[in-house]
Design a protein around this motif. Structure first.
Motif, PDB file in Angstrom:
ATOM      1  N   THR A 195      28.802  53.701  31.766  1.00 20.48           N
ATOM      2  CA  THR A 195      29.248  53.606  32.835  1.00 20.48           C
ATOM      3  C   THR A 195      29.180  52.074  33.415  1.00 20.48           C
ATOM      4  O   THR A 195      28.908  51.266  32.510  1.00 20.48           O
ATOM      5  N   GLN A 196      29.889  51.768  34.555  1.00 23.01           N
ATOM      6  CA  GLN A 196      30.067  50.546  35.046  1.00 23.01           C
ATOM      7  C   GLN A 196      30.826  49.732  34.137  1.00 23.01           C
ATOM      8  O   GLN A 196      30.423  48.298  33.949  1.00 23.01           O
ATOM      9  N   ILE A 197      31.806  50.208  33.875  1.00 26.12           N
ATOM     10  CA  ILE A 197      32.900  49.268  32.969  1.00 26.12           C
ATOM     11  C   ILE A 197      33.816  48.739  33.764  1.00 26.12           C
ATOM     12  O   ILE A 197      34.392  49.308  34.728  1.00 26.12           O
ATOM     13  N   GLN A 198      33.920  47.230  33.751  1.00 27.03           N
ATOM     14  CA  GLN A 198      34.811  46.790  34.434  1.00 27.03           C
ATOM     15  C   GLN A 198      35.525  45.340  33.771  1.00 27.03           C
ATOM     16  O   GLN A 198      34.849  45.014  32.945  1.00 27.03           O
ATOM     17  N   LYS A 199      36.350  44.803  34.252  1.00 26.60           N
ATOM     18  CA  LYS A 199      36.855  43.517  33.861  1.00 26.60           C
ATOM     19  C   LYS A 199      36.033  42.491  34.551  1.00 26.60           C
ATOM     20  O   LYS A 199      35.877  42.337  35.896  1.00 26.60           O
ATOM     21  N   VAL A 226      34.314  51.856  36.494  1.00 23.84           N
ATOM     22  CA  VAL A 226      34.579  52.947  35.990  1.00 23.84           C
ATOM     23  C   VAL A 226      33.597  53.683  34.865  1.00 23.84           C
ATOM     24  O   VAL A 226      33.066  52.905  34.234  1.00 23.84           O
ATOM     25  N   SER A 227      33.561  54.912  34.688  1.00 24.94           N
ATOM     26  CA  SER A 227      32.918  55.377  33.456  1.00 24.94           C
ATOM     27  C   SER A 227      33.867  56.112  32.624  1.00 24.94           C
ATOM     28  O   SER A 227      34.896  56.782  32.986  1.00 24.94           O
ATOM     29  N   ARG A 228      33.775  55.834  31.387  1.00 20.27           N
ATOM     30  CA  ARG A 228      34.541  56.066  30.195  1.00 20.27           C
ATOM     31  C   ARG A 228      33.701  56.671  29.065  1.00 20.27           C
ATOM     32  O   ARG A 228      32.649  56.142  28.707  1.00 20.27           O
ATOM     33  N   GLU A 243      38.223  37.964  32.647  1.00 19.99           N
ATOM     34  CA  GLU A 243      39.334  38.682  31.626  1.00 19.99           C
ATOM     35  C   GLU A 243      38.887  39.300  30.305  1.00 19.99           C
ATOM     36  O   GLU A 243      39.153  39.678  29.383  1.00 19.99           O
ATOM     37  N   LYS A 244      37.230  39.631  30.568  1.00 23.02           N
ATOM     38  CA  LYS A 244      36.810  40.548  29.337  1.00 23.02           C
ATOM     39  C   LYS A 244      36.552  41.797  30.031  1.00 23.02           C
ATOM     40  O   LYS A 244      36.005  41.896  31.184  1.00 23.02           O
ATOM     41  N   ILE A 245      36.311  42.736  29.236  1.00 25.79           N
ATOM     42  CA  ILE A 245      35.971  44.168  29.572  1.00 25.79           C
ATOM     43  C   ILE A 245      34.387  44.620  29.208  1.00 25.79           C
ATOM     44  O   ILE A 245      34.206  44.248  28.057  1.00 25.79           O
ATOM     45  N   VAL A 246      33.503  44.605  29.966  1.00 27.71           N
ATOM     46  CA  VAL A 246      32.200  44.834  29.692  1.00 27.71           C
ATOM     47  C   VAL A 246      31.724  46.176  30.495  1.00 27.71           C
ATOM     48  O   VAL A 246      32.133  46.561  31.109  1.00 27.71           O
ATOM     49  N   PHE A 247      30.544  46.572  29.831  1.00 31.52           N
ATOM     50  CA  PHE A 247      29.840  47.510  30.773  1.00 31.52           C
ATOM     51  C   PHE A 247      28.331  46.986  30.700  1.00 31.52           C
ATOM     52  O   PHE A 247      27.824  46.311  29.921  1.00 31.52           O
TER      53      PHE A 247
END
Length: 303
Positions: free
Chosen positions: A184-188, A164-166, A191-195
């Motif tokens: 952009t390209q944010i994802q889990k 997703v983009s945020r 177990e970590k949230i990265v972009f």
């Protein structure tokens, strides 16, 4: 003075063939937009203004206006590509809308009180509307250069089915917004949230990082700023057939110039969105949980 809810709905298509904005997600056929209006009404909003296109007016009235106007004052305005300031004309090849900033401009003659701006296809949740209504109640002056933005914790805005983009928000110690940076390209991942950065570097983000989901609170002071910046935008970008005039860009200029301030209102509630087709069953499941917990009735409008 009750605030107004301004809904960005010009992106909906005629007869809404398969568009997620009007897909039924509630047990009585309610859409995401129905729940936003319902939450705004309960939070104390006095009116809803929809921004639509002329070619969908009849369909929109048939689906939404007729059932909502029984419960709250309803109005609507049109966003058309040829609705420009004096001295400007639309390029003949232009078909793309001018963006969210231009959309809000269209409502200037309809709104005379503080107002919130939301997307038609995002489920913001009751807490978000209460948060912005409380802010308006404490800042009742209808013409003020102090605005607000309801933020969400990043982990409450992700999809299990893709990136997703945020807008990543940074505020000072007094919760005044300093910047909103689109990532952009944010994802889990593990177990970590990265972009993924522009150089393909993977960067970690904290799960409680505040992000923008395009839920803004403005006073009527915002309209002259929009028009002024839109004229400057047209002079520089009017011939670019894909250029768009966005709300965050306007806000960023105002913050950096010191012409306005934006209070970051933190909200721990759950945002729902149907970014991917696979998201819809999960959204329905979460909504049913809220209904089971008494947050919403099974038949929203009890018609």
């Amino acid at each position: 003075m009750k605030p107004t809810l301004l809904v960005l709905a010009a992106g909906m298509g005629s007869r809404y063939g398969g568009l997620k904005q009007v897909d039924p997600i509630g047990p009585s056929g309610e859409t995401i937009l129905d729940y936003s209006v319902y939450d705004a009404l309960r939070a104390g909003f006095g009116k809803v203004v929809f921004i639509i296109r002329k070619d969908i007016e009849n369909d929109f009235k048939e689906i939404f206006i007729n059932r909502l106007q029984k419960h709250i004052e309803i109005d609507w305005v049109f966003q058309e590509t040829d609705n420009l300031p004096v001295g400007f004309t639309k390029p003949k090849e232009r078909t793309k809308p001018w963006g969210t900033g231009h959309a809000v401009m269209m409502a200037a003659k309809k709104i005379h009180e503080p107002f919130a701006v939301i997307n038609a296809d995002d489920f913001y949740g009751r807490e978000a509307f209460v948060t912005i209504a409380d802010y308006f109640n404490q800042n009742l002056h209808p013409v003020s250069p102090e605005y607000a933005m309801v933020s969400y914790e990043l982990h409450n805005t992700l999809s299990d089915f893709g990136t997703v983009s945020r807008g990543i928000c940074v505020a000072d110690e007094n919760s005044w917004l300093l910047s909103v940076t689109e990532r952009t390209q944010i994802q889990k991942v593990d177990e970590k949230i990265v972009f993924i950065d522009t150089d393909n570097t993977q960067i970690n983000l904290q799960e409680n990082t505040p992000v923008s989901m395009n839920f803004w609170g403005f006073t009527t002071d915002f309209f002259p700023h929009l028009e002024k910046q839109f004229i400057a935008f047209l002079k520089e970008n009017g011939d670019n057939l894909k250029s768009e005039f966005y709300i965050p860009s306007v806000v960023d200029v105002l913050i950096k110039s010191g012409e306005a301030k934006v209070k970051l209102l933190r909200n721990s509630g759950q945002w729902f969105g149907i970014t991917y087709r696979e998201d819809k069953p999960l959204v329905i499941k979460k909504l049913n949980q809220l209904i089971a917990n008494g947050v919403y009735p099974e038949n929203l409008w009890n018609d």
